[in-house]
Design a protein around this motif. Structure first.
Motif, PDB file in Angstrom:
ATOM      1  N   THR A  28      -4.353   7.019   3.620  1.00  0.00           N
ATOM      2  CA  THR A  28      -5.675   6.595   3.158  1.00  0.00           C
ATOM      3  C   THR A  28      -6.504   7.781   2.676  1.00  0.00           C
ATOM      4  O   THR A  28      -7.136   7.718   1.620  1.00  0.00           O
ATOM      5  N   ALA A  42       0.838  -1.205   0.000  1.00  0.00           N
ATOM      6  CA  ALA A  42       0.000   0.000   0.000  1.00  0.00           C
ATOM      7  C   ALA A  42       0.869   1.251   0.000  1.00  0.00           C
ATOM      8  O   ALA A  42       0.586   2.225  -0.712  1.00  0.00           O
ATOM      9  N   LEU A  69      -5.197   2.436  -1.696  1.00  0.00           N
ATOM     10  CA  LEU A  69      -6.360   2.532  -0.810  1.00  0.00           C
ATOM     11  C   LEU A  69      -6.894   1.139  -0.457  1.00  0.00           C
ATOM     12  O   LEU A  69      -7.125   0.826   0.712  1.00  0.00           O
ATOM     13  N   THR A 122      -4.987   9.180  -0.727  1.00  0.00           N
ATOM     14  CA  THR A 122      -5.208   8.305  -1.881  1.00  0.00           C
ATOM     15  C   THR A 122      -6.693   8.218  -2.232  1.00  0.00           C
ATOM     16  O   THR A 122      -7.034   8.117  -3.410  1.00  0.00           O
ATOM     17  N   THR A 125      -5.419  -3.420   7.369  1.00  0.00           N
ATOM     18  CA  THR A 125      -5.688  -2.960   8.744  1.00  0.00           C
ATOM     19  C   THR A 125      -6.472  -3.959   9.537  1.00  0.00           C
ATOM     20  O   THR A 125      -7.057  -4.862   9.068  1.00  0.00           O
ATOM     21  N   SER A 181      -4.427  -0.686   1.752  1.00  0.00           N
ATOM     22  CA  SER A 181      -4.438  -0.097   3.090  1.00  0.00           C
ATOM     23  C   SER A 181      -5.616  -0.611   3.903  1.00  0.00           C
ATOM     24  O   SER A 181      -5.482  -0.975   5.072  1.00  0.00           O
ATOM     25  N   LEU A 182      -6.772  -0.636   3.277  1.00  0.00           N
ATOM     26  CA  LEU A 182      -7.970  -1.090   3.976  1.00  0.00           C
ATOM     27  C   LEU A 182      -7.905  -2.586   4.288  1.00  0.00           C
ATOM     28  O   LEU A 182      -8.375  -3.033   5.343  1.00  0.00           O
ATOM     29  N   LEU A 193      -1.168   5.952   8.398  1.00  0.00           N
ATOM     30  CA  LEU A 193      -2.190   5.229   7.648  1.00  0.00           C
ATOM     31  C   LEU A 193      -3.404   6.121   7.376  1.00  0.00           C
ATOM     32  O   LEU A 193      -3.972   6.089   6.288  1.00  0.00           O
ATOM     33  N   THR A 194      -3.771   6.935   8.347  1.00  0.00           N
ATOM     34  CA  THR A 194      -4.896   7.852   8.157  1.00  0.00           C
ATOM     35  C   THR A 194      -4.605   8.844   7.040  1.00  0.00           C
ATOM     36  O   THR A 194      -5.435   9.044   6.140  1.00  0.00           O
TER      37      THR A 194
END
Length: 126
Positions: free
Chosen positions: A84, A5, A119, A87, A126, A122-123, A80-81
């Motif tokens: 995310t 990611a 994106l 992107t 997590t 990343s999702l 990460l926030t």
């Protein structure tokens, strides 16, 4: 997954930086008009708008890159926030681009694909 990611976020940041260069620094160049399918247009008439839009791309690029740095520098939640969010903004901008003019579908794909991959990864990570 987060490493992949982050790699795609860096690619998306590079693409956004490239758009910043085109829109804010090279708008009047003939090759830029070709990239945006604006042949025969008057770049001076839209230069101020393009200049401003280019800086939006720059800010998104910086945000994505900073998110990657934070992710691996010990502040994973903030990184990460930020990664995310930026992107997601890049992906949505690419959707708006293609919906506004189908002639720039390829350009939209170049803008949105790395952001979409970052994106999604990343999702999933997590």
């Amino acid at each position: 997954m987060l490493i992949a990611a982050a790699i795609f976020a860096v690619v998306a940041a590079a693409v956004a930086f490239y758009f910043f260069m085109l829109e804010s620094l090279r708008w009047a160049e003939p090759d830029t008009a070709e990239v945006f399918a604006l042949r025969g247009s008057n770049p001076a008439a839209t230069a101020q708008l393009a200049y401003n839009l280019g800086f939006y791309n720059l800010f998104l690029a910086v945000g994505a890159a900073l998110g990657v740095v934070l992710l691996f520098a010990g502040n994973a939640v903030a990184g990460l926030t930020l990664m995310t969010f930026t992107t997601a903004c890049m992906l949505l901008a690419s959707v708006v681009l293609v919906l506004s003019d189908r002639r720039v579908a390829r350009l939209s794909l170049v803008q949105g694909a790395p952001a979409a991959l970052s994106l999604v990864l990343s999702l999933l990570g997590t």
